[in-house]
Design a protein around this motif. Structure first.
Motif, PDB file in Angstrom:
ATOM      1  N   ILE A 152       0.838  -1.195   0.000  1.00 19.92           N
ATOM      2  CA  ILE A 152       0.000   0.000   0.000  1.00 19.92           C
ATOM      3  C   ILE A 152       0.873   1.245   0.000  1.00 19.92           C
ATOM      4  CG2 ILE A 152      -1.749   1.301   1.283  1.00 19.92           C
ATOM      5  CD1 ILE A 152      -2.693  -1.392   2.463  1.00 19.92           C
ATOM      6  N   SER A 153       1.857   1.263   0.900  1.00 21.71           N
ATOM      7  CA  SER A 153       2.745   2.420   1.010  1.00 21.71           C
ATOM      8  C   SER A 153       3.480   2.684  -0.297  1.00 21.71           C
ATOM      9  CB  SER A 153       3.749   2.192   2.142  1.00 21.71           C
ATOM     10  OG  SER A 153       3.091   2.004   3.386  1.00 21.71           O
ATOM     11  N   ALA A 154       4.003   1.624  -0.908  1.00 24.69           N
ATOM     12  CA  ALA A 154       4.749   1.775  -2.158  1.00 24.69           C
ATOM     13  C   ALA A 154       3.856   2.303  -3.277  1.00 24.69           C
ATOM     14  CB  ALA A 154       5.370   0.444  -2.559  1.00 24.69           C
ATOM     15  N   ALA A 155       2.621   1.832  -3.335  1.00 30.08           N
ATOM     16  CA  ALA A 155       1.695   2.283  -4.375  1.00 30.08           C
ATOM     17  C   ALA A 155       1.375   3.766  -4.219  1.00 30.08           C
ATOM     18  CB  ALA A 155       0.420   1.452  -4.331  1.00 30.08           C
ATOM     19  N   ILE A 156       1.160   4.214  -2.980  1.00 31.67           N
ATOM     20  CA  ILE A 156       0.888   5.629  -2.725  1.00 31.67           C
ATOM     21  C   ILE A 156       2.104   6.470  -3.098  1.00 31.67           C
ATOM     22  CG2 ILE A 156       0.504   7.321  -0.883  1.00 31.67           C
ATOM     23  CD1 ILE A 156      -1.162   5.144   0.552  1.00 31.67           C
ATOM     24  N   GLY A 157       3.268   6.059  -2.611  1.00 31.87           N
ATOM     25  CA  GLY A 157       4.483   6.822  -2.870  1.00 31.87           C
ATOM     26  C   GLY A 157       4.809   6.935  -4.341  1.00 31.87           C
ATOM     27  N   ALA A 158       4.546   5.868  -5.102  1.00 31.91           N
ATOM     28  CA  ALA A 158       4.851   5.894  -6.535  1.00 31.91           C
ATOM     29  C   ALA A 158       4.054   6.978  -7.247  1.00 31.91           C
ATOM     30  CB  ALA A 158       4.564   4.533  -7.151  1.00 31.91           C
ATOM     31  N   VAL A 159       2.791   7.150  -6.871  1.00 30.68           N
ATOM     32  CA  VAL A 159       1.971   8.190  -7.492  1.00 30.68           C
ATOM     33  C   VAL A 159       2.509   9.572  -7.136  1.00 30.68           C
ATOM     34  CG1 VAL A 159      -0.339   9.221  -7.563  1.00 30.68           C
ATOM     35  CG2 VAL A 159      -0.083   6.732  -7.558  1.00 30.68           C
ATOM     36  N   ALA A 160       2.856   9.764  -5.858  1.00 26.08           N
ATOM     37  CA  ALA A 160       3.376  11.060  -5.421  1.00 26.08           C
ATOM     38  C   ALA A 160       4.673  11.405  -6.150  1.00 26.08           C
ATOM     39  CB  ALA A 160       3.616  11.049  -3.912  1.00 26.08           C
ATOM     40  N   HIS A 161       5.609  10.464  -6.192  1.00 22.49           N
ATOM     41  CA  HIS A 161       6.911  10.743  -6.793  1.00 22.49           C
ATOM     42  C   HIS A 161       6.799  10.975  -8.301  1.00 22.49           C
ATOM     43  CE1 HIS A 161       8.756  10.080  -3.001  1.00 22.49           C
ATOM     44  NE2 HIS A 161       8.492   8.791  -2.957  1.00 22.49           N
ATOM     45  N   ALA A 162       5.859  10.287  -8.945  1.00 24.29           N
ATOM     46  CA  ALA A 162       5.675  10.484 -10.383  1.00 24.29           C
ATOM     47  C   ALA A 162       5.246  11.909 -10.701  1.00 24.29           C
ATOM     48  CB  ALA A 162       4.652   9.487 -10.924  1.00 24.29           C
ATOM     49  N   GLU A 163       4.583  12.561  -9.750  1.00 19.47           N
ATOM     50  CA  GLU A 163       4.139  13.944  -9.940  1.00 19.47           C
ATOM     51  C   GLU A 163       5.123  14.949  -9.351  1.00 19.47           C
ATOM     52  OE1 GLU A 163       1.669  15.044 -11.704  1.00 19.47           O
ATOM     53  OE2 GLU A 163       1.002  13.031 -12.259  1.00 19.47           O
ATOM     54  N   GLY A 164       6.232  14.460  -8.806  1.00 21.37           N
ATOM     55  CA  GLY A 164       7.253  15.353  -8.280  1.00 21.37           C
ATOM     56  C   GLY A 164       7.056  15.806  -6.858  1.00 21.37           C
ATOM     57  N   TYR A 165       6.124  15.157  -6.127  1.00 17.34           N
ATOM     58  CA  TYR A 165       5.896  15.519  -4.741  1.00 17.34           C
ATOM     59  C   TYR A 165       6.757  14.654  -3.819  1.00 17.34           C
ATOM     60  CZ  TYR A 165       1.681  17.760  -6.613  1.00 17.34           C
ATOM     61  OH  TYR A 165       0.812  18.530  -7.339  1.00 17.34           O
ATOM     62  N   SER A 166       7.278  15.258  -2.762  1.00 20.22           N
ATOM     63  CA  SER A 166       7.959  14.495  -1.722  1.00 20.22           C
ATOM     64  C   SER A 166       6.922  14.055  -0.688  1.00 20.22           C
ATOM     65  CB  SER A 166       9.062  15.321  -1.072  1.00 20.22           C
ATOM     66  OG  SER A 166       8.553  16.546  -0.563  1.00 20.22           O
ATOM     67  N   VAL A 167       7.284  13.080   0.147  1.00 18.75           N
ATOM     68  CA  VAL A 167       6.312  12.456   1.049  1.00 18.75           C
ATOM     69  C   VAL A 167       6.805  12.540   2.488  1.00 18.75           C
ATOM     70  CG1 VAL A 167       5.056  10.352   1.622  1.00 18.75           C
ATOM     71  CG2 VAL A 167       5.586  10.868  -0.772  1.00 18.75           C
TER      72      VAL A 167
END
Length: 254
Positions: A152-167
Motif C-alpha cells: 500500500i505504502s509503495a503504491a501511494i508513494g509511486a503516485v506522489a513521486h511520479a508527480e514530483g511531490y515528496s512524502v
C-alpha cells in the motif's frame, strides 16, 4: 495490538462508514465563499446529534495535541494539511480546504477525508488534489489479501513521486475499529513486500496527504493544526478500507 474483524463485524461497520461519507458530502457542499469554519463544525455536530453518533475528535487528546481537540471535524485551509482546528475564519475564493472526519456509530468507527477548492480553483491545487485521490485509489488497489502493508505504502508513494511531490512519513494511515487510531501504521511511502501481512478482517484508514513543494511541517500556535514549512498548500484524501477475501472494501465510499 492489531485486531482482525469477522465478516459480521465488518458489516456492522458499514453504518459508520456511510455516516462519515454523508457528513463529508454535506460539509463539502456547504463550504462556500463566506462560510465560517465554525459553521462547518456546527453542521457536522448537528448531524452527529441527529444520527445518535459519537464524535471521535471532541475529547481526543493524543501526545501530539496541546489539549483536547474540542471540535468534531478537522478543517485545514491552504498551507494547513492535517488536524486543522476549526476557528473563526471565513472561506475565501480560491481557498483549498481539507475536511477530515471520524465518528462512531453503534461503537464502530470510520474515518475519511476530502479536499476541495472554494470558488475559483488554481491549476496547481487541482493537480495536488487529483494526485492525492489517485494515490488513494492506488493504495486501495494494493490492499489485497496476501499482500503486505508495504504494498500500500509503495503504491501511494509511486503516485506522489511520479508527480514530483515528496512524502512526509510522520503521519499516515492507521488501524480503525472500536477506536479511531490503532495499529498498524500505514506510511504514505515505502517498499512493497514488507510490513504487516494484509489478512482478511484487517480494517485500516488509508490517507495520502501531500504538500506542493515540501515534506516539512510545523504545528500552528493553536497546538493542533499542521502547516507546511514553506507556506505551500496541502491536500489530503482518505477512506476506511476493510481487507476481505474478495479484496478491499471501501466502507466510507459516498
Amino acid at each position: 495490538m492489531i485486531e482482525l474483524r469477522t465478516p459480521a463485524e465488518i458489516e456492522q461497520m458499514r453504518p459508520a462508514g456511510r455516516f462519515v461519507a454523508d457528513v463529508l458530502a454535506a460539509t463539502a457542499a456547504a463550504a462556500k465563499e463566506g462560510v465560517n469554519l465554525l459553521e462547518l463544525d456546527r453542521l457536522a455536530h448537528d448531524m452527529i446529534r441527529s444520527r445518535g453518533a459519537e464524535s471521535c475528535y471532541i475529547d481526543y487528546h493524543p501526545s501530539f495535541g496541546a489539549s483536547p481537540f474540542g471540535k468534531v471535524i478537522c478543517t485545514s485551509v491552504n498551507d494547513a494539511v492535517l488536524h486543522g482546528l476549526p476557528h473563526d475564519y471565513r472561506l475565501r475564493d480560491g481557498d483549498l480546504l481539507t475536511l477530515d472526519f471520524a465518528a462512531a456509530v453503534d461503537g464502530w468507527v470510520a474515518d475519511a477525508a476530502v479536499s476541495v477548492v472554494v470558488g475559483t480553483p488554481r491549476d496547481e491545487d487541482l493537480r495536488l488534489i487529483d494526485t492525492t485521490r489517485r494515490a488513494l485509489a492506488a493504495g486501495i488497489a494494493a490492499a489485497q489479501p496476501g499482500g503486505r502493508i508495504g504494498d500500500i505504502s509503495a503504491a501511494i508513494g509511486a503516485v506522489a513521486h511520479a508527480e514530483g511531490y515528496s512524502v512526509n512519513l510522520q503521519f499516515g494511515g492507521h488501524g480503525v475499529g472500536r477506536t479511531m487510531h490503532g495499529d498498524p501504521h500505514v506510511a504514505n511511502d515505502g517498499r512493497a513486500g514488507r510490513g504487516y501481512p494484509l489478512r482478511p478482517g484487517l480494517v485500516i484508514a488509508i490517507e495520502p496527504w501531500f504538500l506542493q513543494t515540501t515534506d516539512e511541517i510545523f504545528t500552528d500556535p493553536d497546538g493542533w493544526t499542521l502547516r507546511s514549512a514553506d507556506g505551500s498548500r496541502g491536500a489530503h484524501s482518505e477512506h476506511t478500507v476493510a481487507i476481505t477475501e474478495d479484496g478491499p472494501l471501501i466502507l466510507t465510499a459516498p
